[in-house]
Design a protein around this motif. Structure first.
Motif, PDB file in Angstrom:
ATOM      1  N   MET A 143       0.821  -1.210   0.000  1.00 20.55           N
ATOM      2  CA  MET A 143       0.000   0.000   0.000  1.00 20.55           C
ATOM      3  C   MET A 143       0.855   1.260   0.000  1.00 20.55           C
ATOM      4  SD  MET A 143      -3.136  -0.670  -0.319  1.00 20.55           S
ATOM      5  CE  MET A 143      -2.566  -1.949  -1.424  1.00 20.55           C
ATOM      6  N   PHE A 144       1.984   1.211   0.704  1.00 23.77           N
ATOM      7  CA  PHE A 144       2.879   2.365   0.700  1.00 23.77           C
ATOM      8  C   PHE A 144       3.440   2.593  -0.704  1.00 23.77           C
ATOM      9  CE2 PHE A 144       3.998   1.671   5.458  1.00 23.77           C
ATOM     10  CZ  PHE A 144       2.791   2.260   5.813  1.00 23.77           C
ATOM     11  N   ALA A 145       3.758   1.499  -1.420  1.00 21.59           N
ATOM     12  CA  ALA A 145       4.252   1.619  -2.800  1.00 21.59           C
ATOM     13  C   ALA A 145       3.169   2.195  -3.707  1.00 21.59           C
ATOM     14  CB  ALA A 145       4.704   0.252  -3.309  1.00 21.59           C
ATOM     15  N   VAL A 146       1.924   1.776  -3.490  1.00 22.68           N
ATOM     16  CA  VAL A 146       0.803   2.292  -4.282  1.00 22.68           C
ATOM     17  C   VAL A 146       0.607   3.783  -4.018  1.00 22.68           C
ATOM     18  CG1 VAL A 146      -1.718   2.209  -4.562  1.00 22.68           C
ATOM     19  CG2 VAL A 146      -0.398   0.086  -4.513  1.00 22.68           C
ATOM     20  N   LYS A 182     -18.041  -5.012  -3.519  1.00 26.38           N
ATOM     21  CA  LYS A 182     -18.443  -6.305  -4.092  1.00 26.38           C
ATOM     22  C   LYS A 182     -17.237  -7.203  -4.372  1.00 26.38           C
ATOM     23  CE  LYS A 182     -22.981  -5.685  -4.607  1.00 26.38           C
ATOM     24  NZ  LYS A 182     -23.990  -6.574  -3.971  1.00 26.38           N
ATOM     25  N   ILE A 183     -16.195  -6.638  -4.978  1.00 28.30           N
ATOM     26  CA  ILE A 183     -15.081  -7.478  -5.449  1.00 28.30           C
ATOM     27  C   ILE A 183     -13.896  -7.507  -4.499  1.00 28.30           C
ATOM     28  CG2 ILE A 183     -15.785  -7.033  -7.827  1.00 28.30           C
ATOM     29  CD1 ILE A 183     -13.367  -5.235  -8.170  1.00 28.30           C
ATOM     30  N   GLY A 184     -13.857  -6.600  -3.505  1.00 25.81           N
ATOM     31  CA  GLY A 184     -12.784  -6.621  -2.520  1.00 25.81           C
ATOM     32  C   GLY A 184     -11.613  -5.724  -2.872  1.00 25.81           C
ATOM     33  N   TYR A 185     -10.675  -5.635  -1.909  1.00 28.12           N
ATOM     34  CA  TYR A 185      -9.547  -4.725  -2.048  1.00 28.12           C
ATOM     35  C   TYR A 185      -8.587  -5.136  -3.163  1.00 28.12           C
ATOM     36  CZ  TYR A 185     -10.790  -2.549   2.451  1.00 28.12           C
ATOM     37  OH  TYR A 185     -11.430  -1.878   3.453  1.00 28.12           O
ATOM     38  N   ILE A 199      -6.507   5.729 -10.951  1.00 24.12           N
ATOM     39  CA  ILE A 199      -6.016   6.332  -9.714  1.00 24.12           C
ATOM     40  C   ILE A 199      -7.122   6.386  -8.665  1.00 24.12           C
ATOM     41  CG2 ILE A 199      -5.185   8.490  -8.686  1.00 24.12           C
ATOM     42  CD1 ILE A 199      -3.024   7.008 -10.149  1.00 24.12           C
ATOM     43  N   VAL A 200      -8.357   6.660  -9.100  1.00 25.29           N
ATOM     44  CA  VAL A 200      -9.495   6.661  -8.169  1.00 25.29           C
ATOM     45  C   VAL A 200      -9.624   5.292  -7.501  1.00 25.29           C
ATOM     46  CG1 VAL A 200     -11.997   6.871  -7.941  1.00 25.29           C
ATOM     47  CG2 VAL A 200     -10.761   8.449  -9.417  1.00 25.29           C
ATOM     48  N   MET A 201      -9.534   4.237  -8.287  1.00 25.47           N
ATOM     49  CA  MET A 201      -9.629   2.886  -7.721  1.00 25.47           C
ATOM     50  C   MET A 201      -8.499   2.621  -6.731  1.00 25.47           C
ATOM     51  SD  MET A 201     -10.649   0.626 -11.082  1.00 25.47           S
ATOM     52  CE  MET A 201     -11.515   1.420 -12.433  1.00 25.47           C
ATOM     53  N   LEU A 202      -7.276   3.045  -7.085  1.00 25.93           N
ATOM     54  CA  LEU A 202      -6.143   2.859  -6.182  1.00 25.93           C
ATOM     55  C   LEU A 202      -6.336   3.658  -4.895  1.00 25.93           C
ATOM     56  CD1 LEU A 202      -3.110   3.035  -8.665  1.00 25.93           C
ATOM     57  CD2 LEU A 202      -4.340   1.021  -7.835  1.00 25.93           C
ATOM     58  N   GLN A 203      -6.859   4.874  -5.026  1.00 26.93           N
ATOM     59  CA  GLN A 203      -7.118   5.715  -3.860  1.00 26.93           C
ATOM     60  C   GLN A 203      -8.192   5.105  -2.976  1.00 26.93           C
ATOM     61  OE1 GLN A 203      -5.342   8.292  -2.277  1.00 26.93           O
ATOM     62  NE2 GLN A 203      -5.693   9.730  -3.926  1.00 26.93           N
ATOM     63  N   LEU A 204      -9.221   4.543  -3.618  1.00 22.47           N
ATOM     64  CA  LEU A 204     -10.295   3.893  -2.867  1.00 22.47           C
ATOM     65  C   LEU A 204      -9.766   2.727  -2.048  1.00 22.47           C
ATOM     66  CD1 LEU A 204     -13.150   3.814  -5.534  1.00 22.47           C
ATOM     67  CD2 LEU A 204     -13.193   5.055  -3.379  1.00 22.47           C
ATOM     68  N   VAL A 205      -8.818   1.986  -2.618  1.00 19.77           N
ATOM     69  CA  VAL A 205      -8.232   0.849  -1.904  1.00 19.77           C
ATOM     70  C   VAL A 205      -7.290   1.328  -0.807  1.00 19.77           C
ATOM     71  CG1 VAL A 205      -6.710  -1.147  -2.110  1.00 19.77           C
ATOM     72  CG2 VAL A 205      -8.408  -0.703  -3.877  1.00 19.77           C
ATOM     73  N   ALA A 206      -6.391   2.236  -1.168  1.00 24.20           N
ATOM     74  CA  ALA A 206      -5.287   2.600  -0.284  1.00 24.20           C
ATOM     75  C   ALA A 206      -5.748   3.184   1.045  1.00 24.20           C
ATOM     76  CB  ALA A 206      -4.354   3.576  -0.999  1.00 24.20           C
ATOM     77  N   LEU A 219       1.709   8.163   7.633  1.00 21.90           N
ATOM     78  CA  LEU A 219       2.969   7.603   7.144  1.00 21.90           C
ATOM     79  C   LEU A 219       2.866   7.251   5.664  1.00 21.90           C
ATOM     80  CD1 LEU A 219       5.826   6.643   7.723  1.00 21.90           C
ATOM     81  CD2 LEU A 219       4.882   4.437   8.456  1.00 21.90           C
ATOM     82  N   SER A 220       1.749   6.652   5.255  1.00 19.63           N
ATOM     83  CA  SER A 220       1.576   6.308   3.838  1.00 19.63           C
ATOM     84  C   SER A 220       1.519   7.567   2.985  1.00 19.63           C
ATOM     85  CB  SER A 220       0.308   5.466   3.635  1.00 19.63           C
ATOM     86  OG  SER A 220      -0.860   6.226   3.873  1.00 19.63           O
ATOM     87  N   ASN A 221       0.906   8.614   3.524  1.00 18.66           N
ATOM     88  CA  ASN A 221       0.838   9.873   2.786  1.00 18.66           C
ATOM     89  C   ASN A 221       2.178  10.601   2.790  1.00 18.66           C
ATOM     90  OD1 ASN A 221      -2.052  10.968   1.793  1.00 18.66           O
ATOM     91  ND2 ASN A 221      -2.327   9.497   3.451  1.00 18.66           N
ATOM     92  N   ALA A 222       3.043  10.295   3.769  1.00 23.34           N
ATOM     93  CA  ALA A 222       4.395  10.855   3.750  1.00 23.34           C
ATOM     94  C   ALA A 222       5.162  10.302   2.551  1.00 23.34           C
ATOM     95  CB  ALA A 222       5.116  10.511   5.052  1.00 23.34           C
TER      96      ALA A 222
END
Length: 412
Positions: free
Chosen positions: A16-19, A71-74, A122-129, A148-151
């Motif tokens: 998730m940090f890499a994403v 529905k489909i998960g992370y 990017i929206v999908m990645l943001q929704l997951v992260a 920390l992830s946002n750092a």
């Protein structure tokens, strides 16, 4: 009775940090190309801001995409997001390359369309992260993990403008054929990352069960995520936060243009790394102090200090006013994770859908800079009035932090 051993989420958090790094790099790279695109396509300020509109406009689909994730998960949402980002970049490269020689308005339209596709991913990645980082561990440490992830996201936003300035566009003529080059490499990298993660195992989190295990008791939740007022207020918090975050970097080129004496110090693009660098430093510092201070207190202080920096730019002259605006980035740094965290409180099984609602607020990045661009283009107003719009954004986020985010929550 022996207490159940807490699961190890280290690998999932690293992913998730890499994403988050990838999200930050792509988003800021897109924003950093605005000035280059304006000259390459012969655009006005408001037309140049359409790059932001196309990119952040994709967040209007956050709610249906959030329901899809429910529905489909992370993991499947993560993989789909990476695939869409990669495909969008490939379309950008081949679409523009095949149209060279045609009207610049046609080429620019293809550029905007392809960036909208990238933004959907990017929206999908943001929704997951955001919610995934929140639930990969104890709720008490959720704000810390998000900061920390946002750092790391900020580290990418600092690197991206430097990469654009000194690697991608350095020495290149500002023409349409120079635009698509940077994006093909990113597309290939993203698609490779998607394939690698397809074969890796990520934990599937049941938020309601996790909340019960952490709290030791069963909690009752409302029947629908739409019934939580603080989620909607959080969506507006993100909406206005995007105006705060993008206000300075979006208006800095116009500020340099309206003050010709600043040309002696360089261009606006030369100074943008300092703004994003301040955000990176602020997020690492924020991650360190969040264990000692309450999130609402930190957010309130940062909002006040950020507003003071922008206000100081009105009273200072020359390069000092530029540094005052850039200093605001240090205080803008922790606002996204803290606003998001406050909007995701006490939601249990509704966390995924709530993430979609809150992410809808990112359309602020599509509308507010565009509005500010129109103000800049209006001869009767100008860049000063556009920057002053930021004070409206600060006031709302301050209200959400101290009042709106508490509505309907249990008293602790």
């Amino acid at each position: 009775m022996q207490k159940k051993q807490a699961p190890n989420y280290t690998f999932a958090l690293i992913v998730m940090f890499a994403v988050m790094f990838l999200i930050g790099f792509i988003t800021t790279m897109n924003n950093s190309m605005i000035e280059f695109c304006k000259e390459a396509f012969g655009l006005k300020d408001s037309q140049g801001q359409l790059v932001n509109t196309a990119f952040y406009g994709a967040y209007a689909l956050s709610i249906p995409l959030g329901m899809m994730m429910n529905k489909i998960g992370y993991k499947k949402t993560l993989l789909l997001g990476l695939a869409v980002v990669g495909i969008g970049f490939v379309i950008n490269y081949f679409g523009i390359s095949s149209l060279l020689g045609m009207e610049t308005s046609v080429i620019y339209s293809v550029f905007l369309g392809s960036m909208f596709i990238v933004a959907l991913g990017i929206v999908m990645l943001q929704l997951v992260a955001n919610p995934y980082v929140m639930v990969l561990g104890s709720p008490e440490k959720g704000a810390f993990r998000m900061t920390l992830s946002n750092a790391l996201n900020s580290a990418a936003t600092t690197v991206a403008p430097v990469f654009i300035t000194y690697v991608i566009i350095a020495g290149k003529a500002k023409t349409p054929d120079a635009v698509p080059g940077p994006y093909l490499g990113l597309g290939i990298f993203t698609l490779i990352l998607c394939v690698v993660l397809f074969f890796m195992k990520l934990p599937n989190i049941n938020e309601e069960q996790q909340a019960e295990e952490e709290g030791g008791e069963r909690k009752e939740y409302k029947s629908s995520v739409f019934s939580y007022a603080h989620v909607w207020f959080g969506m507006l918090g993100i909406f206005f936060y995007l105006g705060i975050e993008l206000g300075v970097p979006s208006m800095l080129p116009a500020y340099f243009k309206s003050n010709p004496e600043l040309a002696a110090y360089g261009t606006a693009t030369d100074f943008l790394p300092y703004y994003w660098g301040g955000m990176m430093v602020g997020r690492f510092v924020g991650a360190a102090i969040l264990n000692k201070f309450k999130p609402r207190r930190i957010l309130s202080i940062c909002l006040c200090c950020g507003a003071l920096c922008v206000a100081a730019s009105f009273f200072l002259t020359g390069i000092a006013s530029v540094w005052a605006m850039l200093a605001a980035g240090l205080f803008h740094s922790v606002m996204w994770p803290l606003v998001f965290n406050l909007g995701l409180q006490e939601l249990g099984p509704h966390t995924k859908k709530a993430s979609g609602i809150i992410n809808l607020g990112v359309v602020g990045g599509a509308t507010l800079p565009l509005l500010m661009g129109w103000i800049v283009d209006n001869p009767a107003l100008g860049v000063g009035y556009a920057v002053a719009m930021m004070f409206i954004y600060y006031v709302y986020v301050f209200w959400f932090c101290n009042f709106g985010s508490k509505i309907g929550l249990s008293k602790k």
